[in-house]
Design a protein around this motif. Structure first.
Motif, short mmCIF file in Angstrom:
data_model
loop_
_atom_site.label_atom_id
_atom_site.label_comp_id
_atom_site.label_asym_id
_atom_site.label_seq_id
_atom_site.Cartn_x
_atom_site.Cartn_y
_atom_site.Cartn_z
N ASN A 45 -10.95 1.07 9.73
CA ASN A 45 -9.88 1.08 10.74
C ASN A 45 -8.56 0.59 10.13
O ASN A 45 -7.50 1.16 10.38
N ARG A 46 -8.64 -0.48 9.34
CA ARG A 46 -7.42 -1.02 8.73
C ARG A 46 -6.81 -0.04 7.74
O ARG A 46 -5.61 0.22 7.75
N LEU A 47 -7.65 0.54 6.90
CA LEU A 47 -7.14 1.48 5.90
C LEU A 47 -6.55 2.72 6.56
O LEU A 47 -5.56 3.28 6.08
N ALA A 48 -7.14 3.15 7.65
CA ALA A 48 -6.61 4.32 8.36
C ALA A 48 -5.21 4.03 8.89
O ALA A 48 -4.30 4.87 8.80
N LEU A 49 -5.01 2.83 9.45
CA LEU A 49 -3.70 2.48 9.97
C LEU A 49 -2.68 2.32 8.84
O LEU A 49 -1.52 2.71 8.98
N GLU A 50 -3.11 1.75 7.72
CA GLU A 50 -2.20 1.64 6.57
C GLU A 50 -1.79 3.02 6.07
O GLU A 50 -0.63 3.25 5.73
N ALA A 51 -2.76 3.94 6.03
CA ALA A 51 -2.46 5.31 5.58
C ALA A 51 -1.51 5.99 6.55
O ALA A 51 -0.59 6.72 6.13
N ARG A 52 -1.69 5.77 7.84
CA ARG A 52 -0.79 6.37 8.82
C ARG A 52 0.62 5.80 8.70
O ARG A 52 1.62 6.53 8.84
N ARG B 61 -13.15 2.67 -5.47
CA ARG B 61 -12.32 3.84 -5.75
C ARG B 61 -11.55 4.28 -4.51
O ARG B 61 -10.44 4.81 -4.62
N THR B 62 -12.13 4.09 -3.33
CA THR B 62 -11.40 4.41 -2.11
C THR B 62 -10.17 3.52 -1.97
O THR B 62 -9.07 4.00 -1.65
N PHE B 63 -10.34 2.22 -2.22
CA PHE B 63 -9.20 1.32 -2.19
C PHE B 63 -8.17 1.71 -3.25
O PHE B 63 -6.96 1.67 -3.00
N SER B 64 -8.64 2.10 -4.42
CA SER B 64 -7.73 2.49 -5.50
C SER B 64 -6.94 3.74 -5.13
O SER B 64 -5.77 3.87 -5.50
N PHE B 65 -7.57 4.64 -4.39
CA PHE B 65 -6.87 5.85 -3.97
C PHE B 65 -5.71 5.48 -3.04
O PHE B 65 -4.60 6.01 -3.19
N LEU B 66 -5.95 4.57 -2.10
CA LEU B 66 -4.87 4.15 -1.21
C LEU B 66 -3.80 3.38 -2.00
O LEU B 66 -2.60 3.52 -1.74
N SER B 67 -4.24 2.60 -2.99
CA SER B 67 -3.28 1.86 -3.81
C SER B 67 -2.33 2.82 -4.52
O SER B 67 -1.17 2.49 -4.76
N ARG B 68 -2.84 3.99 -4.88
CA ARG B 68 -1.99 5.00 -5.51
C ARG B 68 -0.85 5.42 -4.59
O ARG B 68 0.28 5.67 -5.03
N VAL B 69 -1.12 5.48 -3.29
CA VAL B 69 -0.08 5.83 -2.32
C VAL B 69 0.92 4.68 -2.19
O VAL B 69 2.13 4.89 -2.11
N TYR B 70 0.39 3.46 -2.16
CA TYR B 70 1.26 2.28 -2.14
C TYR B 70 2.18 2.26 -3.36
O TYR B 70 3.35 1.85 -3.27
N ALA B 71 1.66 2.68 -4.51
CA ALA B 71 2.39 2.53 -5.77
C ALA B 71 3.71 3.28 -5.79
O ALA B 71 4.63 2.91 -6.53
N ASP B 72 3.84 4.32 -4.99
CA ASP B 72 5.06 5.11 -4.96
C ASP B 72 6.08 4.60 -3.94
O ASP B 72 7.18 5.15 -3.84
N MET B 73 5.76 3.58 -3.20
CA MET B 73 6.64 3.16 -2.10
C MET B 73 8.03 2.77 -2.58
O MET B 73 9.01 2.94 -1.86
N GLY B 74 8.13 2.24 -3.77
CA GLY B 74 9.43 1.79 -4.26
C GLY B 74 10.24 2.87 -4.95
O GLY B 74 11.26 2.56 -5.58
N PHE B 75 9.84 4.14 -4.81
CA PHE B 75 10.50 5.20 -5.59
C PHE B 75 11.98 5.29 -5.31
O PHE B 75 12.79 5.53 -6.21
N SER B 76 12.39 5.12 -4.07
CA SER B 76 13.80 5.26 -3.73
C SER B 76 14.59 4.03 -4.13
O SER B 76 15.77 4.13 -4.49
N PHE B 77 13.96 2.86 -4.09
CA PHE B 77 14.63 1.61 -4.44
C PHE B 77 14.75 1.44 -5.95
O PHE B 77 15.68 0.79 -6.43
N ALA B 78 13.82 2.02 -6.71
CA ALA B 78 13.71 1.76 -8.15
C ALA B 78 15.04 1.95 -8.86
O ALA B 78 15.70 2.98 -8.72
N LYS B 79 15.42 0.96 -9.66
CA LYS B 79 16.71 1.03 -10.35
C LYS B 79 16.72 2.11 -11.42
O LYS B 79 17.77 2.69 -11.70
N GLY B 80 15.60 2.37 -12.02
CA GLY B 80 15.52 3.43 -13.02
C GLY B 80 14.97 4.72 -12.45
O GLY B 80 14.24 5.46 -13.13
#
Length: 570
Positions: free
Chosen positions: A134-141, A42-61
């Motif tokens: 350590n890795r997840l902290a850097l990805e979050a930052r 679930r911790t990984f899934s929480f970070l994945s939720r942040v990743y999921a929005d990364m394309g918001f500005s690029f998204a064609k729709g």
């Protein structure tokens, strides 16, 4: 009544689910912060939720399933014309702090900044190995910096909240930090991420798409290029010195261009990325094929997608099952040079107005669907007819209103689903960043080799001087214009043009006119075509005012946070 910065409290279902039943998840099983961060998956899934929005500005729709900022520029005409359509609001200049129907410009970045801070606060107690923490902290930052950068390029300086996680009971009334402090903070964060994250070369296959050291350095390159640009490098549209420091550097300094060049050079020096080049299959085939590969040497920050026909569905003409939501303009068609690399305005280029699509830069053919260009249909390649009165795809004010459709990033040779990733940041951008920045320091000759790399990959002819159409002895001012045009055609429809015309402060010219289009008339049984350059009849006129160089902070946020100053002119 306590005033809250609601956007810092957005996306907080985890903290409220424990207080009341949710109709989708009863209280007995609702997730709380404790249940999420006491579980590795679930911790990984929480970070994945942040990743999921990364394309918001690029998204064609991005807006209403068919709108995006590209349709608010001189590169694309929007299929829809309703005054309430979000792209129309943006390009017609009817937006205000009270009429700001773009929650993702402001709300979404803040929601994800809070998610990053919440994860960072909980990571120490999660049941993960220390190396994974350590890795997840850097990805979050990195992700936090990524969303901050999106705020900075649209609004200027923002409140820097550090690692603070605001709660429901907190009173929040924090002023905006200076633009200089924001850039310094993000630069420092990205340096730390680059130092601690693995390189792309050391990623295993299952991690492709996660943040790397190269992505951190690449984002820093983009950030510092924006910071050095005319809008932010002493270019605030205000006479108030204190407000000028919030939205930009108060005064111009050429050293910021050198810092931007150095940041781009740092990515180049990694020797981990390269342009996808293939001129043997066909001139410029590397430029075409790279967008149809999920994994390639050019993508620095890919946003992975399942196999799909999304681009084709968004851009293609009716006969190919597309929705033609954004149609290329004559403006961008004219920006493509000839295969010799010379602009079409050069009398020695060989451009013929009565046959305008012959011997153009190969990127033109891989970006634009023009009259009679070939596109896959029912098992074979067949021409697309955009002339006036042509069945289905013709220029008639209902389908193609410009005479063109878009081919960029689309599979033109088959109808199969494509394994693709969105290029949120690719190596071509880094080369252009370096060329632009180093030219502005006065070291014009150092910019040319990077532009040659791009033009060689594009399939442009080298010429007898090996300069791929770049004039010898070109001045700094001439190369500035050249680079701006090169960036326009190389990065077309990749979520750059709206930001570029603002940071260069040229939008008062590019976005105060009708988009240009081409009327094509067929005559005879052996087709002959007449091309008429039509400069006034696109759907709506674009309007841009000086205050639009920075977007307005939504009125509701100003009311909730009295210390939050509004942008100039709003």
């Amino acid at each position: 009544m306590k005033k809250l910065l609601g956007l810092l409290l957005a996306g907080v279902a985890l903290t409220t689910a424990c207080k009341k039943d949710d109709f989708l998840e009863p209280r007995t099983s609702a997730l709380t912060e404790d249940t999420v961060f006491s579980d590795s998956l679930r911790t990984f899934s929480f970070l994945s939720r942040v990743y999921a929005d990364m394309g918001f500005s690029f998204a064609k729709g991005r807006w209403d399933s068919h709108g995006n900022t590209e349709e608010a520029t001189d590169d694309a005409e929007y299929r829809y014309s309703g005054s309430g359509q979000k792209a129309v609001v943006l390009y017609s200049g009817t937006l205000t702090p009270l009429n700001f129907p773009f929650p993702e410009f402001y709300d979404l970045p803040w929601a994800n900044i809070r998610r990053c801070n919440l994860l960072l606060s909980k990571l120490p107690t999660t049941p993960l190995a220390q190396s994974t923490k350590n890795r997840l902290a850097l990805e979050a930052r990195f992700l936090r910096a990524y969303y901050y950068e999106q705020l900075l390029v649209c609004f200027g300086g923002m409140p820097l909240i550090g690692d603070k996680v605001y709660g429901i009971e907190d009173v929040i009334n924090q002023p905006r930090d200076s633009y200089a402090d924001c850039v310094a903070y993000l630069s420092s964060e990205l340096d730390a991420c680059a130092a601690g994250l693995t390189s792309r070369a050391n990623q295993n296959g299952t991690d492709y798409g996660r943040i790397t050291s190269g992505a951190a350095l690449g984002l820093k390159s983009r950030l510092l290029l924006e910071a050095a640009s005319p809008l932010f490098n002493g270019g605030a549209e205000t006479q108030d010195p204190s407000l000028a420091a919030v939205v930009s550097y108060p005064t111009y300094n050429v050293s910021r261009w050198q810092a931007a060049a150095d940041a781009a050079q740092a990515v180049i020096n990694l020797n981990q990325y390269a342009l996808v080049e293939d001129n043997a299959t066909a001139p410029g085939n590397g430029f075409y094929s790279l967008f149809l590969q999920r994994v390639n040497t050019e993508y620095i920050l890919p946003f992975n997608r399942g196999a799909n026909r999304d681009m084709e569905g968004f851009y293609f003409p009716p006969t190919r099952g597309g929705a033609w939501n954004a149609m290329p303009t004559q403006n961008i068609v004219d920006a493509f040079p000839m295969k010799s690399g010379k602009p079409i305005t050069d009398p020695t280029s060989g451009y013929v107005a009565t046959n305008p699509y012959v011997n153009r830069d190969p990127r033109f053919y891989n970006t634009i669907i023009y009259n009679q260009s070939l596109l896959f249909l029912s098992g074979a390649m067949a021409p697309v007819n955009t002339y006036e009165g042509a069945a289905s795809d013709g220029f008639d004010g209902t389908t193609s209103v410009t005479g063109y459709y878009c081919r960029k990033m689309c599979d033109a040779l088959s109808s199969a689903n494509t394994q693709r990733a969105w290029p949120l940041l690719r190596y071509a951008e880094i080369l252009l960043n370096y060329a632009e920045a180093i030219n502005e320091t006065g070291q014009t000759t150092l910019a040319v080799p990077k532009l040659i790399e791009l033009r060689r990959r594009a399939g442009i002819d080298a010429g007898t001087d090996g300069r791929y159409g770049i004039p010898a002895g070109i001045s700094q001012a001439q190369l500035r214009t050249f680079i701006q045009n090169e960036r326009r055609i190389e990065l077309a429809y990749e979520d750059h043009r709206w930001h570029d015309i603002r940071r260069w402060k040229i939008a008062m010219v590019t976005n105060n006119a009708y988009n240009n289009r081409m009327r094509i008339v067929r005559s005879g049984t052996t087709p002959n075509f007449t091309y008429t350059y039509n400069v006034v009849s696109s759907i709506r006129r674009h309007n841009f005012r000086p205050e639009m160089y920075l977007l307005p902070i939504p009125d509701g946020e100003i009311r909730k946070v009295p210390l939050m100053r509004q942008n100039p002119g709003w």
